[in-house]
Scaffold this motif. Sequence first.
Motif, short mmCIF file in Angstrom:
data_model
loop_
_atom_site.label_atom_id
_atom_site.label_comp_id
_atom_site.label_asym_id
_atom_site.label_seq_id
_atom_site.Cartn_x
_atom_site.Cartn_y
_atom_site.Cartn_z
N SER A 176 0.82 -1.21 0.00
CA SER A 176 0.00 0.00 0.00
C SER A 176 0.86 1.26 0.00
N ASN A 177 0.47 2.20 -0.84
CA ASN A 177 1.06 3.54 -0.85
C ASN A 177 0.01 4.59 -0.50
N GLU A 178 -1.06 4.18 0.13
CA GLU A 178 -2.17 5.09 0.37
C GLU A 178 -1.87 6.15 1.43
N ASP A 179 -0.81 5.96 2.19
CA ASP A 179 -0.46 6.95 3.22
C ASP A 179 0.63 7.89 2.73
N ASN A 180 0.67 8.13 1.43
CA ASN A 180 1.67 9.01 0.82
C ASN A 180 1.27 10.47 1.05
N THR A 181 1.34 10.91 2.31
CA THR A 181 0.85 12.23 2.69
C THR A 181 1.77 13.33 2.17
N PRO A 182 1.23 14.34 1.50
CA PRO A 182 2.07 15.43 0.98
C PRO A 182 2.68 16.26 2.10
N THR A 183 3.85 16.84 1.82
CA THR A 183 4.47 17.80 2.72
C THR A 183 4.66 19.11 1.96
N GLN A 184 4.58 20.22 2.66
CA GLN A 184 4.72 21.53 2.03
C GLN A 184 6.20 21.93 1.99
N VAL A 185 6.70 22.25 0.80
CA VAL A 185 8.12 22.55 0.64
C VAL A 185 8.43 24.03 0.75
N PHE A 186 7.41 24.88 0.69
CA PHE A 186 7.65 26.32 0.70
C PHE A 186 7.30 26.94 2.04
N GLU A 187 8.07 27.96 2.41
CA GLU A 187 7.75 28.74 3.60
C GLU A 187 6.60 29.70 3.33
N HIS A 188 6.41 30.05 2.05
CA HIS A 188 5.37 31.00 1.67
C HIS A 188 4.51 30.41 0.55
N PRO A 189 3.71 29.39 0.87
CA PRO A 189 2.91 28.73 -0.17
C PRO A 189 1.80 29.61 -0.75
N GLU A 190 1.54 30.74 -0.08
CA GLU A 190 0.50 31.64 -0.60
C GLU A 190 1.01 32.49 -1.76
N SER A 191 2.34 32.59 -1.93
CA SER A 191 2.87 33.44 -3.00
C SER A 191 3.90 32.74 -3.89
N THR A 192 4.78 31.95 -3.32
CA THR A 192 5.87 31.35 -4.09
C THR A 192 5.40 30.55 -5.30
N PRO A 193 4.41 29.65 -5.16
CA PRO A 193 4.00 28.87 -6.34
C PRO A 193 3.46 29.73 -7.48
N TYR A 194 2.84 30.85 -7.14
CA TYR A 194 2.29 31.72 -8.19
C TYR A 194 3.40 32.43 -8.97
N TYR A 195 4.44 32.86 -8.26
CA TYR A 195 5.58 33.46 -8.94
C TYR A 195 6.26 32.44 -9.85
N ILE A 196 6.45 31.22 -9.35
CA ILE A 196 7.11 30.19 -10.14
C ILE A 196 6.27 29.84 -11.37
N ASN A 197 4.96 29.75 -11.18
CA ASN A 197 4.08 29.45 -12.31
C ASN A 197 4.18 30.55 -13.38
N ASP A 198 4.28 31.81 -12.95
CA ASP A 198 4.43 32.90 -13.91
C ASP A 198 5.72 32.74 -14.71
N LEU A 199 6.81 32.41 -14.02
CA LEU A 199 8.10 32.23 -14.69
C LEU A 199 8.04 31.11 -15.73
N LEU A 200 7.46 29.98 -15.33
CA LEU A 200 7.47 28.80 -16.20
C LEU A 200 6.44 28.90 -17.33
N THR A 201 5.34 29.61 -17.08
CA THR A 201 4.36 29.84 -18.15
C THR A 201 4.97 30.75 -19.21
N ASN A 202 5.68 31.78 -18.75
CA ASN A 202 6.32 32.69 -19.69
C ASN A 202 7.43 32.01 -20.48
N ALA A 203 8.13 31.04 -19.85
CA ALA A 203 9.18 30.32 -20.55
C ALA A 203 8.62 29.51 -21.72
#
Length: 235
Positions: free
Chosen positions: A139-166
């Motif tokens: 079983s891999n059903e307990d594959n609980t995610p962990t948060q890698v960012f200190e600022h998940p409210e902003s960091t992923p959006y900035y990264i998405n902007d960078l990679l979408t523009n790329a």
Amino acid sequence: ISTYAPAIDQGLITPYSVVTDMPVFNNSGTAWPRNENRRYDGQTTIMQGVADSTNTVAVQVLKMLTPQSAYNFLTEKLGFTTLENADIDYAPMALGGLTDGATVREMAQAYTALANYGNYSEAISYTKVVDANGETILSNEDNTPTQVFEHPESTPYYINDLLTNAVENGTGKLAKINGIDVAGKTGTTTDNKDRWFAGYTPYYTAVVWTGYKSPEKIRSQTNPAVVMWQKVMEQ
């Protein structure tokens, strides 16, 4: 993922921060790093540097972050196990010149975390295996995610902007899919011996590496990893 993502999360840069596109080190009279176009354009935004895969911009950002912080982010937050202590340096962390390289699986795990607002889960090949009586064997059903960012409210959006523009305006243009948002990044090693594309849509993340078992130059007018990624993901 080793340089821009943690630098954004630590508040060192935003997509619109400006750094100088110029060589950082000069050993024995040789400018380093060189850009693929053999040109240096001076004041450059992070957004433009990522879109154009500008080596000097990545190294300038790593100077702010430090190679140790980049290494820690990959190994402690994103599950990279193939790195060596020798990789705690500028060329490996900023430009991908790793001792043993990275696996496609590691890269896919990392980019999935970027696409999933910083929620990292180890890649799995199955969810559950049961026997003829319905008893769970694996079983891999307990594959609980962990948060890698200190600022998940902003960091992923900035990264998405960078990679979408790329993809929209940079080296990843061949990954475009009509009617679907695509974010991603190309990767090329010296003499075109490795070609990568890592990217995601609102539905899936996928990573493609192309190369030879015994490294040699890939002779192609385009990045074959991007072409393959687009043909699969478009379906």
